[in-house]
Structure formats: C-alpha cells, structure tokens
Design an enzyme around this catalytic site. Sequence first.
Site, PDB file in Angstrom:
ATOM      1  N   ASP A  42      12.591  -7.857 -13.684  1.00  0.00           N
ATOM      2  CA  ASP A  42      12.952  -7.512 -12.300  1.00  0.00           C
ATOM      3  C   ASP A  42      12.978  -8.755 -11.424  1.00  0.00           C
ATOM      4  O   ASP A  42      13.863  -8.924 -10.595  1.00  0.00           O
ATOM      5  CB  ASP A  42      12.002  -6.438 -11.734  1.00  0.00           C
ATOM      6  CG  ASP A  42      10.546  -6.819 -11.880  1.00  0.00           C
ATOM      7  OD1 ASP A  42      10.064  -7.609 -11.069  1.00  0.00           O
ATOM      8  OD2 ASP A  42       9.896  -6.322 -12.822  1.00  0.00           O
ATOM      9  N   TYR A  98      11.514  -4.057  -7.170  1.00  0.00           N
ATOM     10  CA  TYR A  98      10.272  -3.978  -7.951  1.00  0.00           C
ATOM     11  C   TYR A  98       9.322  -2.869  -7.535  1.00  0.00           C
ATOM     12  O   TYR A  98       8.793  -2.153  -8.372  1.00  0.00           O
ATOM     13  CB  TYR A  98       9.533  -5.329  -7.838  1.00  0.00           C
ATOM     14  CG  TYR A  98       8.152  -5.305  -8.430  1.00  0.00           C
ATOM     15  CD1 TYR A  98       7.969  -5.370  -9.808  1.00  0.00           C
ATOM     16  CD2 TYR A  98       7.023  -5.215  -7.618  1.00  0.00           C
ATOM     17  CE1 TYR A  98       6.694  -5.330 -10.358  1.00  0.00           C
ATOM     18  CE2 TYR A  98       5.746  -5.179  -8.163  1.00  0.00           C
ATOM     19  CZ  TYR A  98       5.586  -5.238  -9.530  1.00  0.00           C
ATOM     20  OH  TYR A  98       4.339  -5.194 -10.071  1.00  0.00           O
ATOM     21  N   ASN A 155       0.599   0.681   6.096  1.00  0.00           N
ATOM     22  CA  ASN A 155       1.226  -0.148   5.064  1.00  0.00           C
ATOM     23  C   ASN A 155       2.033  -1.223   5.778  1.00  0.00           C
ATOM     24  O   ASN A 155       2.932  -0.895   6.555  1.00  0.00           O
ATOM     25  CB  ASN A 155       2.141   0.720   4.188  1.00  0.00           C
ATOM     26  CG  ASN A 155       3.001  -0.090   3.229  1.00  0.00           C
ATOM     27  OD1 ASN A 155       4.088   0.327   2.864  1.00  0.00           O
ATOM     28  ND2 ASN A 155       2.529  -1.244   2.806  1.00  0.00           N
ATOM     29  N   GLY A 156       1.694  -2.469   5.521  1.00  0.00           N
ATOM     30  CA  GLY A 156       2.432  -3.555   6.168  1.00  0.00           C
ATOM     31  C   GLY A 156       1.531  -4.742   6.422  1.00  0.00           C
ATOM     32  O   GLY A 156       0.478  -4.886   5.800  1.00  0.00           O
ATOM     33  N   CYS A 177       0.844  -1.188   0.000  1.00  0.00           N
ATOM     34  CA  CYS A 177       0.000   0.000   0.000  1.00  0.00           C
ATOM     35  C   CYS A 177       0.880   1.239   0.000  1.00  0.00           C
ATOM     36  O   CYS A 177       2.082   1.159   0.248  1.00  0.00           O
ATOM     37  CB  CYS A 177      -0.863   0.048   1.266  1.00  0.00           C
ATOM     38  SG  CYS A 177      -1.953  -1.378   1.430  1.00  0.00           S
ATOM     39  N   GLY A 206      -0.643   0.583  -5.033  1.00  0.00           N
ATOM     40  CA  GLY A 206      -1.919  -0.071  -4.793  1.00  0.00           C
ATOM     41  C   GLY A 206      -2.987   0.497  -5.690  1.00  0.00           C
ATOM     42  O   GLY A 206      -3.216   1.712  -5.683  1.00  0.00           O
ATOM     43  N   THR A 219       9.688  -1.881 -14.899  1.00  0.00           N
ATOM     44  CA  THR A 219      10.565  -1.883 -13.723  1.00  0.00           C
ATOM     45  C   THR A 219      11.979  -2.308 -14.091  1.00  0.00           C
ATOM     46  O   THR A 219      12.948  -1.815 -13.523  1.00  0.00           O
ATOM     47  CB  THR A 219      10.008  -2.844 -12.641  1.00  0.00           C
ATOM     48  OG1 THR A 219       8.613  -2.637 -12.539  1.00  0.00           O
ATOM     49  CG2 THR A 219      10.653  -2.588 -11.301  1.00  0.00           C
TER      50      THR A 219
END
Length: 491
Positions: free
Chosen positions: A368, A259, A100-101, A2, A28, A305
């Site tokens: 990537d 990435y 985020n996590g 996120c 996201g 990427t």
Amino acid sequence: MCGIVGIQAQSSVASELYDSLIHLQHRGQDAAGIITYDFRMHKEKGLGLVRDIFNENNMNLLTGNVGIGHTRYPTHGGFGHGEIQPFWTEVPYGVALGHNGNLVNYKELAEEITGREKRYLNTTSDTEVLLHMFATALGQNGSAKSDKAFFEQICGAVKSVFDRTSGSFSVVAAIVGKGLIAFRDPHGIRPLSRGERKSDNGSVDHIFSSETTMFHSLEFEPKGNVEPGEVYYVSESGKVFSKKLVSEEFTPCIFEYVYFSRPDTMMNDVSVYRSRLRMGQNLAKRWIEKHPDVLPDIVIPAPSTANTAALSLAYELGVRYSEGLYKNPFIGRTFIMPGQAERKKSIRHKLVPQEIEIRDKKVMIVEDSIVRGNTSRQIVRMVRGMGAKEVYFVTACPPVKNPCFYGVDMPTRSELIAAQKSVDEIRTYIGVDILLYQEIPDLVEAVTRKGDHNIDRPCMACLDGWYVSGNVDEEKMSEMETMRLNDRNGH
Ligand code: SF4
C-alpha cells in the site's frame, strides 16, 4: 489515528458501542474506552484490544441509552492510562468527548488554557484541550430550556472551537441529560459518517462513527456524513438538529483510502474498496507505459491492505494473482505498533512466504505504501530468500516525504525514507530490480473518479507538503516533531 463512535438509541447502547469498537479496532489497538450515561455517567477504559478491556461485569455497569466509544492509537499525547479516551468533565452538565485527529496549534492552546483561563491540564492529549474549550464555551453560552435553544448553545460552543483551533478533528460527545452531538473540522480531514435505524414503533436510533463498518451488523442505514464544519445534535427526545457553521475547502485525508480504512467502508461517499481497485488499475497503466517489455510471472500483495490494488493490477497486466505471502491474522499491523524494535521483530512472525509460489519466478510485490522502508526491505529479503528470480516492487501510494500533523503516525522526516533518499536509492535500499511508485495525479484520480462525493481535493500533505491548515512552516514542523518524539519517549 483513532476510531470514534456515538450512539443514541431507544434501549441500552453499551453492547452496540462494544460491537462498534470491534469494527473500528483497525483504527487503534493501543487502548479503548466507552462512556454511557443515564442519570449519571458510566465509564470503562483500558490499554490493549477492545476484547481484552470489556467483559460481562464491566459492560453491565455501562447503563444508558446514549454513549460514545473510542479506539486509540496515539498520534498526540503519551501512551499511559490517563490518555485513554473518551475524556469527560463534570462542568457544565457532564460532558464526555471522543476525538479523532490532531490539533496543530496544541501548544498555543494549552498555554492559553493553563495561563489565561487558569485551567489545569491533566494530560498532554489534545483531546483534553478540545474538551476544555468546548465545555467552557458551552457553559458560557447560556442555559437553554428547549432542545432548539440548546442546539443554538451547542452551535456557539462548536463555533468557538472552530475559531480557536487549527488541525483535524472529528468529535462525538455525550452531554448528560441532553443527548448526543457530533462535529467535524471545517476541512473534514478526518472522517465522520452518520446512520439511522428505524424501529417498529417508528422511533429512530442514531449513530455517528469514523467508518460505516458496523452499520450492516447493527442494522443502521447509512445517511451520509457529518459535513466539514457541520454540527449534529440528537436530543434526548430524539429530535435531530444540524447546521453547517463554517465553509472551507473539503480536503479529506487520502491516506484513509490508501491504508487506514477498512475496505468495506464508504468514506466521504466513495467506496474504499473500489478506490483501491482503481489504484491498481492506474498502477498497471504506468507499469505498461514505463516497462513495456517486463512482465512478472506472479503478483503478490503484501497482505492485507494491498490485496485489493494487487487484484486489479494483476488482472490488468494479465498475470496470476498469488497469495505468496501468508499473513498470520493474530498479529497486529506493524505500521501502527509503537517503536521500531517491535516492528522489526514482528514482520517475520506476521508474514510467511510460500516457497512454492515464489521459487524461480519473476515476482511483483504490491504494497500500500512505503513509509519507513524497513517493512518493504524485509519482505523483499524474504521473497529473495525463497528463490525469486527477479523482484519488482509496486506501491499504491506516492513517496511519503512529509510528516502528518493531522492524525496519522508518520511524524518525523528523519523516519520517512522518501524524505531522506531518492527513488533509485530507495530501490537499492529495499533491494529490488524495479521500483514503481503511484503518481500523485493517478492516486487522486483513483479516489475521486467515482462516487457521489463533494471532495474539493484530498489532503496529501504527507505526499506534496501542502498543509491545508496553512500554519505548518519549518519552525512549526520542528516543534511538532520534537513534541511527538517526547511523547513517545515518555517526557
Ligand atoms: Fe492523511 Fe497525509 Fe493528510 Fe495526514 S498528511 S491527513 S496522512 S493525507
């Protein structure tokens, strides 16, 4: 994965939160939300892209000089409207929180909260658990009058979150009538950068964000990071307080560099762009060492990427860099689209091979990473279909063998091709003449070679199986994999 952002400014923050989310869209694309407050909270959330959720009408209702925003790709919890962040609670004060996590001990915490603490959880999102833990502790820690005393109250609440949780979390939160806070888990697995902007009257605006990608356009100056185990509080009157509450090994996610992050981000005081160039340099060294007699005619990145690593790899090999695969910019990255069926369908729409660049050539494709293997296999098929004489495949990331429980969507071993097959079997599966993976020490060297950073060692659990939270055994792994599959299937 996120993207999160929090802004405290001298004027309305809604449009700058919106701009920030546009600059965090790559983190996201499933949903997004903004919460601001003035004398009360104002919220807008929706499924889909940022530009499709917000419009002039709903933006005008997001009044206030303090607010937070979130772009979501679910790695925990379901896919419905109720799971969209930021989350909020009325007690105490009114707290809005974006995260985020991933909490590794979500199940235990959810049982504690619904059992012992007699709370109702409305979702299966670990963010709701985080919010409850933080808000409950904040309410119990007193009712401070001064900003300084309130910061101590916040520190007590964040410390209790640190004590109870295991996993990764970078957090921004707005507390009605009090200001903005930001904190980061003691290992700093997920990123959280910080910036300031001075106005002509000498006042200072503050931003906390997953990446620095919006700093330039919003004229914020980078001021480093929220350190692992650190908490920041910007009071309504603009006073800034910070404290490192816990000191642990600093192990930021290496996959952000491979990435996830946008290349123009400074992450943990390392340039993501430069780290990708170094990944290409290290790959070139290994290629020359292992295949001294084999040189491709062209180097083609699987866009976008891998572009940066391919650029330096081609340069080091003395081979022409070619944009032999054209990417339709209006189709999202396949790795972060839910579900295999959609992913398979989208690759041919997303990438168009240029025959004129490929026919009768020895082609080196640079990617990537290889996660599930399907994308790589389809790209190789397309390139062979365009008449390549030989195809070599080089990947900037070592084999991804383990699930991530810290916020990146590669959840089950059965989906990871490197957990199921040897390198030679993968080479056969994707259909190439030579397959070269980056080696783990070379990747770490590429990320940590330069930059004024204090990384102890990056998290590489998905590559080497060492989970920094220390509580991921076989049983936990199976539990997390099952939970993730259930989330996906809507159970
Ligand atoms: Fe990043 Fe891999 Fe660690 Fe997950 S396990 S946080 S993807 S390095």
